[in-house]
Design a protein around this motif. Structure first.
Motif, PDB file in Angstrom:
ATOM      1  N   ILE A  50       0.698  -5.192  11.202  1.00  0.00           N
ATOM      2  CA  ILE A  50       0.991  -6.130  12.292  1.00  0.00           C
ATOM      3  C   ILE A  50       0.031  -5.941  13.462  1.00  0.00           C
ATOM      4  CG2 ILE A  50       3.415  -6.522  11.742  1.00  0.00           C
ATOM      5  CD1 ILE A  50       4.127  -4.363  13.788  1.00  0.00           C
ATOM      6  N   SER A  51      -0.735  -4.867  13.419  1.00  0.00           N
ATOM      7  CA  SER A  51      -1.732  -4.594  14.446  1.00  0.00           C
ATOM      8  C   SER A  51      -2.625  -3.476  13.929  1.00  0.00           C
ATOM      9  CB  SER A  51      -1.062  -4.167  15.758  1.00  0.00           C
ATOM     10  OG  SER A  51      -0.496  -2.880  15.616  1.00  0.00           O
ATOM     11  N   SER A  52      -3.561  -3.047  14.750  1.00  0.00           N
ATOM     12  CA  SER A  52      -4.427  -1.941  14.354  1.00  0.00           C
ATOM     13  C   SER A  52      -3.666  -0.623  14.306  1.00  0.00           C
ATOM     14  CB  SER A  52      -5.594  -1.816  15.329  1.00  0.00           C
ATOM     15  OG  SER A  52      -5.130  -1.598  16.646  1.00  0.00           O
ATOM     16  N   CYS A  53      -2.447  -0.605  14.829  1.00  0.00           N
ATOM     17  CA  CYS A  53      -1.686   0.643  14.943  1.00  0.00           C
ATOM     18  C   CYS A  53      -0.296   0.561  14.346  1.00  0.00           C
ATOM     19  CB  CYS A  53      -1.570   1.066  16.413  1.00  0.00           C
ATOM     20  SG  CYS A  53      -3.135   1.250  17.268  1.00  0.00           S
ATOM     21  N   GLY A  54      -0.051  -0.339  13.435  1.00  0.00           N
ATOM     22  CA  GLY A  54       1.306  -0.403  12.907  1.00  0.00           C
ATOM     23  C   GLY A  54       1.489  -1.344  11.731  1.00  0.00           C
ATOM     24  N   PHE A  55       2.640  -1.174  11.070  1.00  0.00           N
ATOM     25  CA  PHE A  55       3.028  -1.986   9.923  1.00  0.00           C
ATOM     26  C   PHE A  55       4.465  -2.429  10.121  1.00  0.00           C
ATOM     27  CE2 PHE A  55       0.021   1.262   8.668  1.00  0.00           C
ATOM     28  CZ  PHE A  55      -0.907   0.590   7.910  1.00  0.00           C
ATOM     29  N   THR A  56       4.898  -3.357   9.289  1.00  0.00           N
ATOM     30  CA  THR A  56       6.311  -3.714   9.278  1.00  0.00           C
ATOM     31  C   THR A  56       6.718  -4.105   7.872  1.00  0.00           C
ATOM     32  OG1 THR A  56       8.046  -4.932  10.437  1.00  0.00           O
ATOM     33  CG2 THR A  56       6.108  -6.199   9.748  1.00  0.00           C
ATOM     34  N   VAL A  57       8.015  -4.089   7.618  1.00  0.00           N
ATOM     35  CA  VAL A  57       8.558  -4.443   6.309  1.00  0.00           C
ATOM     36  C   VAL A  57       8.440  -5.948   6.121  1.00  0.00           C
ATOM     37  CG1 VAL A  57      10.631  -4.400   4.861  1.00  0.00           C
ATOM     38  CG2 VAL A  57      10.136  -2.491   6.418  1.00  0.00           C
ATOM     39  N   SER A  58       8.082  -6.370   4.924  1.00  0.00           N
ATOM     40  CA  SER A  58       7.898  -7.801   4.652  1.00  0.00           C
ATOM     41  C   SER A  58       8.529  -8.171   3.320  1.00  0.00           C
ATOM     42  CB  SER A  58       6.400  -8.138   4.618  1.00  0.00           C
ATOM     43  OG  SER A  58       5.821  -7.647   3.423  1.00  0.00           O
ATOM     44  N   GLY A  59       8.467  -9.462   3.033  1.00  0.00           N
ATOM     45  CA  GLY A  59       8.804  -9.922   1.694  1.00  0.00           C
ATOM     46  C   GLY A  59       7.623  -9.680   0.776  1.00  0.00           C
ATOM     47  N   TYR A  60       7.676 -10.277  -0.403  1.00  0.00           N
ATOM     48  CA  TYR A  60       6.588 -10.056  -1.356  1.00  0.00           C
ATOM     49  C   TYR A  60       5.293 -10.676  -0.846  1.00  0.00           C
ATOM     50  CZ  TYR A  60       3.606 -10.353  -5.436  1.00  0.00           C
ATOM     51  OH  TYR A  60       2.540 -10.242  -6.286  1.00  0.00           O
ATOM     52  N   VAL A  61       4.220  -9.900  -0.916  1.00  0.00           N
ATOM     53  CA  VAL A  61       2.864 -10.361  -0.595  1.00  0.00           C
ATOM     54  C   VAL A  61       1.972  -9.919  -1.744  1.00  0.00           C
ATOM     55  CG1 VAL A  61       0.910 -10.188   0.992  1.00  0.00           C
ATOM     56  CG2 VAL A  61       3.246 -10.171   1.891  1.00  0.00           C
ATOM     57  N   SER A  62       1.159 -10.815  -2.264  1.00  0.00           N
ATOM     58  CA  SER A  62       0.291 -10.461  -3.378  1.00  0.00           C
ATOM     59  C   SER A  62      -0.713  -9.394  -2.966  1.00  0.00           C
ATOM     60  CB  SER A  62      -0.459 -11.703  -3.883  1.00  0.00           C
ATOM     61  OG  SER A  62      -1.388 -12.141  -2.914  1.00  0.00           O
ATOM     62  N   LEU A  63      -1.200  -8.668  -3.944  1.00  0.00           N
ATOM     63  CA  LEU A  63      -2.153  -7.596  -3.673  1.00  0.00           C
ATOM     64  C   LEU A  63      -3.432  -8.135  -3.044  1.00  0.00           C
ATOM     65  CD1 LEU A  63      -2.939  -4.640  -3.834  1.00  0.00           C
ATOM     66  CD2 LEU A  63      -3.661  -5.010  -6.207  1.00  0.00           C
ATOM     67  N   SER A  64      -3.881  -9.298  -3.497  1.00  0.00           N
ATOM     68  CA  SER A  64      -5.108  -9.866  -2.947  1.00  0.00           C
ATOM     69  C   SER A  64      -4.950 -10.196  -1.465  1.00  0.00           C
ATOM     70  CB  SER A  64      -5.516 -11.122  -3.727  1.00  0.00           C
ATOM     71  OG  SER A  64      -4.482 -12.100  -3.684  1.00  0.00           O
ATOM     72  N   TRP A  65      -3.800 -10.766  -1.088  1.00  0.00           N
ATOM     73  CA  TRP A  65      -3.569 -11.071   0.318  1.00  0.00           C
ATOM     74  C   TRP A  65      -3.384  -9.804   1.147  1.00  0.00           C
ATOM     75  CZ3 TRP A  65      -4.684 -14.805   3.379  1.00  0.00           C
ATOM     76  CH2 TRP A  65      -4.828 -16.103   2.878  1.00  0.00           C
ATOM     77  N   MET A  66      -2.749  -8.801   0.554  1.00  0.00           N
ATOM     78  CA  MET A  66      -2.594  -7.538   1.260  1.00  0.00           C
ATOM     79  C   MET A  66      -3.964  -6.929   1.566  1.00  0.00           C
ATOM     80  SD  MET A  66      -0.089  -5.794   2.522  1.00  0.00           S
ATOM     81  CE  MET A  66       1.355  -6.204   1.542  1.00  0.00           C
ATOM     82  N   LEU A  67      -4.875  -7.053   0.624  1.00  0.00           N
ATOM     83  CA  LEU A  67      -6.238  -6.563   0.834  1.00  0.00           C
ATOM     84  C   LEU A  67      -6.930  -7.357   1.938  1.00  0.00           C
ATOM     85  CD1 LEU A  67      -8.416  -4.594  -0.122  1.00  0.00           C
ATOM     86  CD2 LEU A  67      -9.131  -6.306  -1.806  1.00  0.00           C
TER      87      LEU A  67
END
Length: 201
Positions: A50-67
């Motif tokens: 969600i930023s350069s310093c954090g993450f958050t829980v999400s629904g399904y996201v494909s590996l390509s989009w995650m990359l």
């Protein structure tokens, strides 16, 4: 510092000073490796940056989009620092700056670990979006997360500074001030970019 002298240093000190001594090519290769690992972990555990310093829980996201998300975070978090580096020294190389700063980002991956425990995922997402609310609801977890986040950010800040100064071949107070400004502004910029990107998806 010679390789022999470096090898005699304690492991923790060698790790602490790693961005000073690693070569540009190795920084890029290891940085890309960690970016891919981060994307795979995010895809598997459903954690998006969600930023350069954090993450958050999400629904399904494909590996390509995650990359793609992680590449965007990398680029956005480096843009201001590179722009300021060029103002400081015009001959600063883009590839070296982006490669070294990418390598310096890998400690941020450690912030994903608390979310890997299923029972803590809601509290984790709350902490990342509204820390004060998390302290009200789950104070023990929030305190632990605050400690982890502070340690990781200190590590990330320290490594990024040495990556930045090594890319410029300059250090000192002016370089440090420029870095602090760029590093500080890169966080809200990355947050705005990712917020707008997710809104469009």
């Amino acid at each position: 510092m010679s390789k022999t002298k470096s090898a005699k240093q304690p492991f923790w000190l060698r790790m602490l000073e790693r961005p000073k001594h690693i070569g540009k090519t190795n920084a890029l290769l290891l940085g890309v490796a960690w970016l891919i690992i981060c994307a795979i972990l995010g895809w598997h555990f459903r954690l998006v940056p969600i930023s350069s310093c954090g993450f958050t829980v999400s629904g399904y996201v494909s590996l390509s989009w995650m990359l793609i998300y992680n590449i965007i975070i990398w680029v956005v978090s480096c843009l201001l620092l590179f722009a300021l580096a060029v103002l400081r020294k015009r001959s600063t190389g883009a590839l070296e700056t982006f490669a070294r700063l990418l390598y310096a980002r890998w400690p941020v991956t450690l912030l994903m670990i608390p979310a890997m425990f299923e029972s803590q995922r809601i509290a984790y997402a709350t902490f990342m979006s509204e820390p004060s609310l998390c302290f009200e609801q789950t104070p023990v977890f929030a305190t632990l997360m605050a400690i982890i986040w502070t340690i990781v950010m200190a590590w990330y800040f320290y490594w990024s500074y040495w990556a930045f100064s090594r890319a410029q071949q300059k250090s000192g107070l002016i370089t440090f001030i420029i870095f602090v400004v760029g590093f500080g502004l890169s966080y809200p910029l990355s947050k705005i970019v990712m917020t707008e990107l997710y809104a469009l998806m």
